[in-house]
Design a protein around this motif. Structure first.
Motif, mmCIF file in Angstrom:
data_model
loop_
_atom_site.group_PDB
_atom_site.id
_atom_site.type_symbol
_atom_site.label_atom_id
_atom_site.label_comp_id
_atom_site.label_asym_id
_atom_site.label_seq_id
_atom_site.Cartn_x
_atom_site.Cartn_y
_atom_site.Cartn_z
ATOM 1 N N LYS A 14 0.830 -1.199 0.000
ATOM 2 C CA LYS A 14 0.000 0.000 0.000
ATOM 3 C C LYS A 14 0.871 1.258 0.000
ATOM 4 C CE LYS A 14 -3.625 2.314 2.627
ATOM 5 N NZ LYS A 14 -4.427 2.276 3.843
ATOM 6 N N ASP A 15 1.920 1.265 0.817
ATOM 7 C CA ASP A 15 2.824 2.413 0.877
ATOM 8 C C ASP A 15 3.484 2.660 -0.474
ATOM 9 O OD1 ASP A 15 2.200 2.753 3.554
ATOM 10 O OD2 ASP A 15 4.085 1.909 4.294
ATOM 11 N N ARG A 16 3.912 1.604 -1.146
ATOM 12 C CA ARG A 16 4.555 1.755 -2.463
ATOM 13 C C ARG A 16 3.553 2.290 -3.483
ATOM 14 N NH1 ARG A 16 9.402 2.499 -3.647
ATOM 15 N NH2 ARG A 16 9.543 1.094 -5.367
ATOM 16 N N TYR A 17 2.318 1.799 -3.427
ATOM 17 C CA TYR A 17 1.307 2.302 -4.347
ATOM 18 C C TYR A 17 1.054 3.791 -4.096
ATOM 19 C CZ TYR A 17 -2.882 3.333 -6.833
ATOM 20 O OH TYR A 17 -3.783 3.930 -7.673
ATOM 21 N N ALA A 20 3.778 5.856 -5.523
ATOM 22 C CA ALA A 20 3.636 5.997 -6.975
ATOM 23 C C ALA A 20 2.517 6.978 -7.313
ATOM 24 C CB ALA A 20 3.356 4.633 -7.608
ATOM 25 N N ASP A 21 1.416 6.903 -6.585
ATOM 26 C CA ASP A 21 0.299 7.805 -6.827
ATOM 27 C C ASP A 21 0.709 9.262 -6.577
ATOM 28 O OD1 ASP A 21 -2.558 8.132 -7.466
ATOM 29 O OD2 ASP A 21 -2.736 8.758 -5.365
ATOM 30 N N THR A 22 1.480 9.488 -5.531
ATOM 31 C CA THR A 22 1.959 10.840 -5.232
ATOM 32 C C THR A 22 2.880 11.340 -6.340
ATOM 33 O OG1 THR A 22 1.754 10.466 -2.857
ATOM 34 C CG2 THR A 22 3.242 12.237 -3.556
ATOM 35 N N LEU A 23 3.791 10.498 -6.776
ATOM 36 C CA LEU A 23 4.701 10.878 -7.861
ATOM 37 C C LEU A 23 3.923 11.190 -9.136
ATOM 38 C CD1 LEU A 23 7.446 8.187 -7.251
ATOM 39 C CD2 LEU A 23 7.664 10.644 -6.805
ATOM 40 N N ILE A 49 7.811 2.071 -10.050
ATOM 41 C CA ILE A 49 7.200 1.428 -8.877
ATOM 42 C C ILE A 49 6.035 0.545 -9.308
ATOM 43 C CG2 ILE A 49 5.873 1.843 -6.769
ATOM 44 C CD1 ILE A 49 7.581 4.448 -6.456
ATOM 45 N N LEU A 50 5.162 1.085 -10.147
ATOM 46 C CA LEU A 50 3.989 0.311 -10.577
ATOM 47 C C LEU A 50 4.379 -0.912 -11.402
ATOM 48 C CD1 LEU A 50 1.583 3.258 -11.432
ATOM 49 C CD2 LEU A 50 1.532 1.785 -9.410
ATOM 50 N N ASP A 51 5.400 -0.762 -12.243
ATOM 51 C CA ASP A 51 5.894 -1.920 -13.007
ATOM 52 C C ASP A 51 6.435 -2.986 -12.067
ATOM 53 O OD1 ASP A 51 5.265 -1.169 -15.588
ATOM 54 O OD2 ASP A 51 7.242 -0.336 -16.026
ATOM 55 N N MET A 53 5.513 -3.566 -9.127
ATOM 56 C CA MET A 53 4.375 -4.187 -8.448
ATOM 57 C C MET A 53 3.500 -4.998 -9.397
ATOM 58 S SD MET A 53 3.153 -0.949 -6.143
ATOM 59 C CE MET A 53 1.755 -1.808 -5.440
ATOM 60 N N GLY A 54 3.664 -4.793 -10.706
ATOM 61 C CA GLY A 54 2.780 -5.437 -11.667
ATOM 62 C C GLY A 54 1.379 -4.851 -11.613
ATOM 63 N N HIS A 55 1.290 -3.571 -11.260
ATOM 64 C CA HIS A 55 0.000 -2.907 -11.062
ATOM 65 C C HIS A 55 -0.560 -2.413 -12.403
ATOM 66 C CE1 HIS A 55 -3.076 -0.302 -9.432
ATOM 67 N NE2 HIS A 55 -2.876 -0.891 -8.259
ATOM 68 N N PRO A 56 -1.870 -2.572 -12.620
ATOM 69 C CA PRO A 56 -2.469 -2.147 -13.903
ATOM 70 C C PRO A 56 -2.455 -0.631 -14.126
ATOM 71 C CG PRO A 56 -4.178 -2.910 -12.397
ATOM 72 C CD PRO A 56 -2.847 -3.227 -11.754
ATOM 73 N N ASP A 57 -2.265 0.169 -13.077
ATOM 74 C CA ASP A 57 -2.193 1.626 -13.254
ATOM 75 C C ASP A 57 -0.952 2.048 -14.033
ATOM 76 O OD1 ASP A 57 -4.572 1.984 -11.955
ATOM 77 O OD2 ASP A 57 -3.728 2.959 -10.180
ATOM 78 N N ALA A 58 -0.045 1.122 -14.276
ATOM 79 C CA ALA A 58 1.142 1.441 -15.073
ATOM 80 C C ALA A 58 0.756 1.776 -16.518
ATOM 81 C CB ALA A 58 2.132 0.271 -15.049
#
Length: 73
Positions: A14-17, A20-23, A49-51, A53-58
């Motif tokens: 959650k902190d990493r997400y 990334a959201d702040t950046l 960061i999102l990559d 994490m494999g997060h779709p927001d990337a």
């Protein structure tokens, strides 16, 4: 070594997400100020960061970097 406590592991994600959201938002602000180069630098940090994490927001973030969106949400 990854945390063994599931709550701590989830909080780290959650902190990493949120980082990334702040950046991403800083990049949006830079874009709004007309500083495209600075915006790209912030967005690329968020994308890393999102990559990781494999997060779709990337995907939409990559669109911002390539200039295929306005950068607004």
């Amino acid at each position: 070594m990854p945390p063994t406590d599931p709550y701590i592991a989830n909080q780290d994600i959650k902190d990493r997400y949120l980082e990334a959201d702040t950046l991403d938002h800083i990049g949006d602000t830079q874009q709004a100020l007309g500083n495209r180069r600075a915006a790209d630098a912030w967005w690329r940090q968020a994308l890393d960061i999102l990559d990781e994490m494999g997060h779709p927001d990337a995907v939409p973030l990559l669109d911002k970097i390539h200039g295929t969106t306005t950068g607004s949400r």
